[in-house]
Design a protein around this motif. Structure first.
Motif, PDB file in Angstrom:
ATOM      1  N   ILE A  86      91.290  92.353  90.044  1.00 39.76           N
ATOM      2  CA  ILE A  86      91.032  90.910  89.993  1.00 39.76           C
ATOM      3  C   ILE A  86      89.725  90.631  90.752  1.00 39.76           C
ATOM      4  O   ILE A  86      89.374  91.366  91.673  1.00 39.76           O
ATOM      5  N   PRO A  87      89.020  89.554  90.398  1.00 39.48           N
ATOM      6  CA  PRO A  87      87.728  89.255  91.051  1.00 39.48           C
ATOM      7  C   PRO A  87      87.895  88.484  92.361  1.00 39.48           C
ATOM      8  O   PRO A  87      87.307  87.413  92.534  1.00 39.48           O
ATOM      9  N   PHE A  88      88.690  89.049  93.281  1.00 33.67           N
ATOM     10  CA  PHE A  88      88.911  88.368  94.561  1.00 33.67           C
ATOM     11  C   PHE A  88      87.628  88.360  95.392  1.00 33.67           C
ATOM     12  O   PHE A  88      87.220  87.315  95.917  1.00 33.67           O
ATOM     13  N   TYR A  89      87.009  89.530  95.524  1.00 36.04           N
ATOM     14  CA  TYR A  89      85.764  89.634  96.298  1.00 36.04           C
ATOM     15  C   TYR A  89      84.694  88.716  95.712  1.00 36.04           C
ATOM     16  O   TYR A  89      84.004  87.978  96.439  1.00 36.04           O
ATOM     17  N   GLU A  90      84.548  88.724  94.405  1.00 36.25           N
ATOM     18  CA  GLU A  90      83.505  87.932  93.765  1.00 36.25           C
ATOM     19  C   GLU A  90      83.760  86.427  93.968  1.00 36.25           C
ATOM     20  O   GLU A  90      82.844  85.672  94.334  1.00 36.25           O
ATOM     21  N   THR A  91      85.008  86.009  93.722  1.00 38.82           N
ATOM     22  CA  THR A  91      85.312  84.574  93.768  1.00 38.82           C
ATOM     23  C   THR A  91      85.305  84.032  95.200  1.00 38.82           C
ATOM     24  O   THR A  91      84.720  82.970  95.464  1.00 38.82           O
ATOM     25  N   VAL A  92      85.939  84.753  96.101  1.00 40.11           N
ATOM     26  CA  VAL A  92      86.104  84.220  97.459  1.00 40.11           C
ATOM     27  C   VAL A  92      84.878  84.497  98.328  1.00 40.11           C
ATOM     28  O   VAL A  92      84.374  83.600  99.014  1.00 40.11           O
ATOM     29  N   VAL A  93      84.387  85.750  98.311  1.00 42.33           N
ATOM     30  CA  VAL A  93      83.269  86.099  99.199  1.00 42.33           C
ATOM     31  C   VAL A  93      81.935  85.630  98.621  1.00 42.33           C
ATOM     32  O   VAL A  93      81.139  84.972  99.321  1.00 42.33           O
TER      33      VAL A  93
END
Length: 367
Positions: A86-93
């Motif tokens: 999932i794009p957690f790093y991309e979306t949140v960071v």
């Protein structure tokens, strides 16, 4: 120095671990990777959003938990440990942090509540093929240029795009569905979705500027520091997982009626991998703590990324070698850790660029 997490921070990391352990299994990731679409698990994304993890660093005024970088770090380590699709790093960071820091109230209100609920995905285009320009036109700007290796752009709704306005770097918020935006998929080491982002006469308004005209260099430096630390945290998670997987294997795999862990050469190699993992852990959490405390963390982030680039490479190589033929089985989770370690190693600068950056910082102190 004590980098121990508080009970609340540990609970956040444990919550992430439980969700990912249940829903980001090796079998589920193989299913996602063998599907026709990008490496993205919508069901896992919804679960992470429902647990409130996407909004962990989003201000409370915009629907988030309003917590800091250390709480976010506890989640990022688990994302690396389970190589979550999932794009957690991309979306949140890459998305939420700079928006919350530099965005206007209108920009934050437009994107952060939806981000915290998992309704939108964000990313940033930090690698340029050639200078991207933004020409003033009426009450807005027209953007032209090309960006490489934009992570998760294929599934993102909004991209942070640096561009030159009258020779000054400025960051713009560009919607991926805007006219003139095109995305060409790239083959990546890990199979994670990355794209070439082409901007051909893309029109945006004044309200798309993030942080002000000419503030782009400061925005990018601020963002790259946190993005680099976030990559190190994910690398730490996957190194720890590789180490545990290898430990279990060498204790049960037998040669000459003995577990291979009993052989001195195997033990030495495993011990070196443990030392590397602890080096990554110490330097990474030091960098994360300084960022969370609002202290200058440029040198600490460069040191952590150097350890991440060089140490993680040694850890996954040792893990693959100690597994023998199993280590190159693409269906075995170690193969995924190996690929992720190598991709993270080179993202935002490998070992040598980090040493050069560290040298410049140290030289500037005595100049």
């Amino acid at each position: 120095m004590d980098f121990s997490l508080s009970e609340e921070q540990q609970a956040i990391g444990e919550l992430a671990r439980q969700i990912l352990q249940d829903q980001s299994t090796n079998e589920r990731q193989r299913e996602v990777e063998h599907s026709d679409g990008p490496r993205f698990d919508a069901k896992l994304w919804d679960a992470v959003a429902e647990a409130g993890l996407l909004g962990i660093a989003v201000p409370e005024a915009h629907g988030g938990a309003g917590l800091g970088f250390l709480e976010l770090s506890a989640i990022l380590e688990q994302m690396g440990r389970f190589t979550a699709p999932i794009p957690f790093y991309e979306t949140v960071v890459l998305g939420a942090l700079p928006l919350a820091q530099f965005g206007t109230d209108t920009q934050c209100q437009a994107w952060l509540p939806k981000l915290a609920q998992g309704q939108v995905k964000l990313t940033a285009a930090l690698v340029a093929d050639a200078p991207t320009t933004a020409a003033r036109q009426g009450d807005g700007f027209t953007l032209n240029g090309k960006k490489l290796c934009v992570p998760a752009a294929a599934i993102a709704d909004l991209v942070l795009v640096p561009a030159e306005v009258d020779g000054r770097t400025t960051v713009f918020l560009v919607e991926t569905q805007a006219a003139g935006v095109s995305l060409d998929p790239l083959d990546t080491t890990t199979g994670s979705p990355e794209s070439v982002l082409t901007l051909a006469g893309v029109r945006v308004g004044e309200d798309a500027v993030l942080g002000g005209i000419g503030a782009g260099d400061d925005v990018i430096a601020w963002l790259e520091e946190r993005a680099t630390a976030a990559l190190c945290l994910q690398s730490l998670g996957l190194c720890q997982a590789s180490l545990e997987l290898t430990s279990d294997y060498v204790k049960t795999r037998k040669q000459f009626d003995q577990p291979i862990a009993m052989f001195q050469a195997v033990g030495h190699r495993a011990a070196d991998a443990y030392i590397d993992t602890e080096g990554i852990r110490l330097t990474t959490w030091q960098a994360a703590w300084r960022i969370s405390a609002g202290l200058d963390a440029a040198k600490q982030v460069a040191v952590a990324k150097f350890w991440c680039a060089e140490g993680a490479k040694r850890v996954v190589h040792a893990a693959a070698h100690l597994h023998g033929g199993v280590g190159v089985d693409r269906e075995y989770p170690l193969h995924r850790y190996f690929l992720w370690a190598r991709q993270i190693e080179l993202t935002l600068g490998g070992g040598t660029p980090q040493l050069r950056k560290l040298g410049r910082l140290l030289a500037a102190e005595v100049a």
